[in-house]
Scaffold this motif. Structure first.
Motif, mmCIF file in Angstrom:
data_model
loop_
_atom_site.group_PDB
_atom_site.id
_atom_site.type_symbol
_atom_site.label_atom_id
_atom_site.label_comp_id
_atom_site.label_asym_id
_atom_site.label_seq_id
_atom_site.Cartn_x
_atom_site.Cartn_y
_atom_site.Cartn_z
ATOM 1 N N SER A 112 67.395 -27.138 -36.081
ATOM 2 C CA SER A 112 67.938 -26.969 -37.441
ATOM 3 C C SER A 112 69.170 -27.833 -37.682
ATOM 4 O O SER A 112 69.980 -27.540 -38.569
ATOM 5 C CB SER A 112 68.285 -25.500 -37.710
ATOM 6 N N ILE A 113 69.324 -28.892 -36.905
ATOM 7 C CA ILE A 113 70.461 -29.807 -37.089
ATOM 8 C C ILE A 113 69.956 -31.014 -37.863
ATOM 9 O O ILE A 113 69.092 -31.749 -37.379
ATOM 10 C CB ILE A 113 71.038 -30.229 -35.727
ATOM 11 N N PRO A 114 70.439 -31.229 -39.087
ATOM 12 C CA PRO A 114 69.860 -32.284 -39.939
ATOM 13 C C PRO A 114 70.045 -33.697 -39.394
ATOM 14 O O PRO A 114 69.362 -34.617 -39.830
ATOM 15 C CB PRO A 114 70.609 -32.108 -41.260
ATOM 16 N N TYR A 115 70.988 -33.895 -38.452
ATOM 17 C CA TYR A 115 71.243 -35.243 -37.949
ATOM 18 C C TYR A 115 70.488 -35.517 -36.649
ATOM 19 O O TYR A 115 70.621 -36.597 -36.080
ATOM 20 C CB TYR A 115 72.754 -35.421 -37.706
ATOM 21 N N TRP A 116 69.719 -34.529 -36.193
ATOM 22 C CA TRP A 116 68.987 -34.677 -34.932
ATOM 23 C C TRP A 116 67.501 -34.698 -35.245
ATOM 24 O O TRP A 116 66.872 -33.671 -35.451
ATOM 25 C CB TRP A 116 69.334 -33.510 -34.003
ATOM 26 N N ARG A 117 66.922 -35.900 -35.289
ATOM 27 C CA ARG A 117 65.539 -36.097 -35.667
ATOM 28 C C ARG A 117 64.631 -35.945 -34.444
ATOM 29 O O ARG A 117 65.021 -36.284 -33.330
ATOM 30 C CB ARG A 117 65.379 -37.494 -36.285
ATOM 31 N N HIS A 118 63.434 -35.435 -34.663
ATOM 32 C CA HIS A 118 62.444 -35.317 -33.585
ATOM 33 C C HIS A 118 62.232 -36.669 -32.915
ATOM 34 O O HIS A 118 62.079 -37.698 -33.592
ATOM 35 C CB HIS A 118 61.103 -34.817 -34.149
ATOM 36 N N ASN A 119 62.185 -36.670 -31.587
ATOM 37 C CA ASN A 119 61.911 -37.837 -30.754
ATOM 38 C C ASN A 119 63.053 -38.846 -30.708
ATOM 39 O O ASN A 119 62.985 -39.813 -29.952
ATOM 40 C CB ASN A 119 60.638 -38.579 -31.206
ATOM 41 N N LEU A 120 64.112 -38.631 -31.515
ATOM 42 C CA LEU A 120 65.243 -39.559 -31.536
ATOM 43 C C LEU A 120 66.474 -38.895 -30.916
ATOM 44 O O LEU A 120 66.656 -37.682 -31.032
ATOM 45 C CB LEU A 120 65.576 -40.001 -32.961
#
Length: 960
Positions: free
Chosen positions: A251-259
């Motif tokens: 739920s952290i908007p700055y933490w994208r899946h796979n990145l």
């Protein structure tokens, strides 16, 4: 020295035809048809020659290969025919995608080397490995894109991977690294090899290690963003924006899946929200369980290729480049303990220990409500980060900051040009790392804001690693919002400063009354400024002592954390207050010295001649009767006693300094000035010693100075002066026994009078009569000593009329003048006779003035009003008659050190504190404080003695 000297030689110094002999630590020649090996420690055969024997070093025998077998096998022991050519080393070579075969399956050497093509068809998908020695399965991207081991156009080959040329691919990356401090931009061999392939693999197949590797390359480029650049960070941002549909992590908007999570976002004001909007969901104490008193930092570590290494606890010292003991490293994260570590490290050691960079994502561990361990992400403030080629993290306004997540300690990889196997041209080092812990305002339970780690990098151009070095530091600091404390201090300073102005005005008005002048002139303004300087020094001193003791008590004694010490940068105002207090108090002290060294004083001798004596008249040859002379020895004796009590104090200065130093250094009170949560007076030699707090140093030392001084004053007032010796009271008694009064003027029309007239009428007598007189006085068989009948009052504050002062000055002028005018003194009289006559005239005038002989210059005796005593001034002006105010407190000590103990004590405390703050040494401060006490005491004694001799006509030779 010559007998044990050897030349220094390195393998690189040997050249191509010599090798480095490790047994001799020197270069040695290779044999015929030989050259230096790759490692430099032995010899190998030249191309076209095979080895016949080899025992290491120069013990190599080479033999030329025949013309039809000009190649040498890979192991160097045999000759072989090479159908497809030779390498520079004389070995056989094969084209790409073919492997070299020199022996059969059973190990028999072939007469001619074979180049066997690897089958890249759909059944095998094989290609030669990097060494060209065997066939292996193709990299999977080749198979996926071309169904073969070839990556032909229009497909894209980059970084050993094959990608299908299509729309939507990330743009071509710029494989450069900018070292802004050096002004260098170079093409990185690591970026050139991996940047484009990592970006494609991350974008096309969400390859986890590729995405991490791309993020690491962005971090190596200082997370710097530019809207016009497609460097590592530009490619990362391109993929981040383009993959919004894949969702977010935790739920952290700055933490994208796979990145990897690299940024917090670039919205204005976002940094202040991250750092101040939410509180850290646990509390800390100074005295509690291990979980409550320690910060549990943990870091996820990655290598440059994007592989996750492990979770690492920071207590192991992974962020500290400086070596230290484990005990001291563990102290870095004890809550409330300010930790500072700095050292200088050689570049050669850095290159050896940190050849491969490690990247960290830092978290703070805490215990959730359900017993589950949770992690709180710690933001990073990279001071080297640039946004559109502008530094955005340099100022103190956090609304402009761009927070990041990942950082590294040493980057010796991105600075390599052309060849990854060679040393880097530039390295980047985290030279300053600071973890900041900020306390929530008005908290009573140790609540903190999320921590912040600040990193500053230094770019080092490699020239000579053995001689180059870098200063690095690691710190953990604790801070809180000091604005409220600063406001309260400013209010106190304003209020007390205003009161100081009023008090200085009252002092000036009292001084004007005592000088008998009503004109406001330049001297009046100057006096007001001097009075104000002293009062303002007291204001600064009170505020400084109050501040120091406040932080000492409330910081060291708290269990649940509610206050944290000001940072060194926040102590500047406090240090300024102390400096101002010392400067102003020094000015007041010098003013006090000048005032005491310029007082007017005279000893009135009440002794009268007893009988007459016969005296020969010079030149006439006859004798005449004359009054018997009065002995001057009593006056000399009183003058010596006065000279001795000029620098007597209410405390013992030497004991004061030694006692303060004893409690600070021996007992261990100095340990209370350390910036840690411990209130213990002892520290283990193994434990970490936190840096000093200047506020706490002043608070501890000032509290000890004041406490010991108060105890000394109580001891001397209650015990010593009552049962052993009271020099001030004894001086008054001695004046009475000696039949001598003391008339002194500290101002033009104000001063003090000690009535020493003997109740027995005379004091120039023998021992028997003296003892008899004292016995009669003890049995109340004679009158009392007081100036007024039936009273004991012997000391008075006097306010004389202007007329009285003019007459005093008229006589005193002849006392101090070397040559008097002929109309006043006989021109034939010498200087001594003139002074003697003036002395007798002054003695006669003052004694008659005390006896009310001069009705036009009479005086009255009265009590001072309570308000007059409090304000230190007189309301009545002595116009026609002088005023004698009863004084039971020996106020004449105001012209001595004894009556100014407060000023002297504060000056000593401030002098001690200023030296200590400048040198951080209590011992040096104590030594210099005692020296200045002795120097000023010597000056006061010497100049005071001269003034005494000048004003009283007592020969200075008799003052010992």
């Amino acid at each position: 020295a010559r007998g044990f000297s050897v030349p220094l030689q390195r393998p690189a110094d040997c050249g191509a035809d010599r090798y480095f002999d490790s047994s001799r630590l020197a270069c040695a020649p290779c044999g015929a048809h030989q050259r230096q090996s790759a490692g430099g420690g032995s010899c190998v055969c030249e191309p076209g020659y095979r080895m016949v024997s080899s025992n290491g070093g120069f013990s190599v025998t080479c033999e030329k290969c025949p013309e039809n077998m000009s190649g040498v096998t890979q192991d160097g022991w045999n000759c072989i025919t090479c159908p497809k050519g030779l390498t520079s080393k004389g070995n056989c070579k094969c084209p790409n995608n073919e492997i070299l075969v020199e022996r059969s399956i059973d190990g028999i050497l072939l007469s001619e080397a074979l180049c066997i093509h690897c089958n890249g068809s759909e059944q095998s998908f094989s290609a030669s490995d990097a060494s060209g020695s065997r066939c292996v399965r193709c990299e999977k991207t080749f198979i996926q894109v071309s169904k073969s081991c070839d990556c032909n156009s229009p497909n894209i080959l980059t970084g050993g991977l094959c990608f299908l040329a299509r729309e939507g691919l990330p743009p071509k990356g710029v494989a450069t690294v900018r070292f802004a401090q050096l002004g260098i931009t170079l093409t990185s061999a690591w970026f050139l090899k991996n940047l484009q392939s990592s970006a494609f693999a991350c974008w096309l197949s969400s390859n986890l290690t590729a995405c991490q590797a791309l993020g690491n390359m962005c971090v190596m480029n200082m997370n710097s963003l530019s809207s016009s650049s497609t460097d590592a960070c530009g490619l990362f941002q391109y993929i981040f924006v383009s993959t919004a549909r894949v969702g977010i992590v935790h739920s952290i908007p700055y933490w994208r899946h796979n990145l990897p999570w690299l940024y917090y976002g670039d919205q204005p004001g976002l940094a202040s929200q991250v750092l101040e909007k939410n509180h850290f969901p646990t509390t800390f104490t100074f005295k509690g369980t291990d979980k409550d008193v320690k910060l549990q930092f943990i870091a996820a570590s990655f290598d440059a290729a994007g592989n996750f290494l492990k979770w690492q606890n920071l207590e192991g010292g992974i962020l500290q480049l400086c070596p230290d003991t484990q005990t001291k490293l563990n102290a870095a994260f004890a809550f409330g303990t300010t930790y500072q570590q700095s050292c200088k490290i050689s570049v050669s050691k850095i290159l050896l220990d940190f050849a491969n960079p490690v990247f960290y994502d830092l978290f703070l561990e805490y215990n959730g409500g359900n017993g589950q361990q949770h992690l709180w992400a710690v933001p990073v403030l990279n001071l080297n980060l640039q946004y559109n080629e502008k530094s955005v993290n340099q100022g103190s306004n956090m609304n402009n900051w761009l927070l990041t997540r990942r950082f590294f300690l040493v980057d010796a990889l991105s600075g390599k040009e052309n060849d990854l196997g060679k040393p880097p041209r530039v390295i980047r080092i985290a030279s300053k790392i600071t973890i900041s812990i900020r306390l929530v305002s008005h908290t009573q339970r140790g609540t903190i804001y999320p921590p912040l780690i600040t990193v500053a990098y230094t770019d080092v151009l490699i020239q000579n690693p053995e001689t180059q070095s870098v200063m690095v530091s690691f710190a953990v600091s604790y801070e809180m919002n000091q604005s409220e404390a600063q406001i309260q201090t400013d209010i106190a300073l304003g209020v007390l400063g205003g009161l100081a102005v009023l008090w200085a005005l009252l002092k000036t008005a009292g001084w004007k009354r005592r000088t008998g002048s009503s004109i406001i002139d330049l001297q009046t303004v100057f006096k007001f400024l001097l009075f104000y300087a002293g009062d303002l020094a007291n204001v600064f001193f009170i505020i400084s002592v109050g501040t120091g003791i406040y932080w000492l008590v409330f910081f060291k004694a708290q269990q649940f954390v509610s206050v944290l010490l000001p940072l060194p940068s926040q102590e500047e105002d406090f240090v300024t207050y102390i400096a101002c207090a010392f400067s102003l108090k020094a000015l007041q002290f010098l003013h006090l010295l000048v005032s005491q060294l310029s007082i007017d004083i005279f000893f009135i001798d009440w002794e009268r001649p007893k009988g007459k004596v016969l005296k020969a008249v010079e030149g006439e040859g006859v004798t005449k009767s004359a009054a018997a002379p009065v002995s001057i020895w009593r006056t000399y004796f009183i003058a010596n006693e006065w000279n001795e009590i000029q620098t007597v104090r209410k405390i013992n200065p030497l004991f004061q300094v030694l006692a303060v130093l004893f409690f600070l250094e021996v007992v261990g009170f100095s340990n209370l000035a350390l910036m840690d949560a411990s209130s213990s007076l002892t520290r283990s030699s193994e434990s970490y010693v936190a840096p000093w707090s200047r506020i706490l140093r002043f608070g501890v030392s000032a509290a000890l100075w004041v406490a010991i001084a108060i105890l000394q004053v109580i001891f001397f007032a209650v015990f010593y002066e009552r049962f052993v010796e009271d020099k001030i009271s004894q001086f008054v008694d001695l004046c009475c026994v000696s039949n001598i009064s003391v008339f002194l003027l500290s101002h033009n029309c104000f001063g003090h009078y000690i009535h020493g007239r003997s109740v027995h009428g005379h004091a120039d007598t023998n021992m028997e009569e003296m003892n008899m007189n004292l016995k009669r006085e003890a049995e109340n068989l004679c009158s009392q000593r007081g100036l007024l009948p039936n009273t004991d009052g012997q000391t008075f504050q006097i306010s004389i009329s202007r007329k009285m002062r003019l007459h005093y000055d008229w006589i005193h002028e002849t006392l101090t003048r070397k040559r008097g005018p002929a109309r006043l003194l006989d021109s034939s009289a010498n200087t001594f006779e003139q002074s003697t006559r003036a002395y007798n005239a002054m003695n006669k005038f003052l004694s008659s003035f005390i006896d009310h002989v001069h009705k036009e210059m009479d005086y009255i005796v009265k009590d001072k009003l309570l308000l007059e005593r409090i304000l230190g001034m007189e309301f009545m002006e002595p116009i026609e008659k002088s005023l004698f105010y009863n004084d039971e407190g020996h106020s004449f000590s105001d012209v001595l050190y004894y009556g100014n103990e407060t000023t002297l004590l504060i000056f000593d405390i401030l002098f001690f504190s200023v030296v200590d703050l400048a040198s951080q040494s209590f011992v040096l401060a104590a030594i210099l404080t005692y020296l200045q006490q002795e120097i000023f005491r010597f000056i006061r004694n010497t100049l005071g003695q001269k003034n005494l001799a000048s004003k009283t006509l007592v020969d200075q030779r008799f003052l010992i």
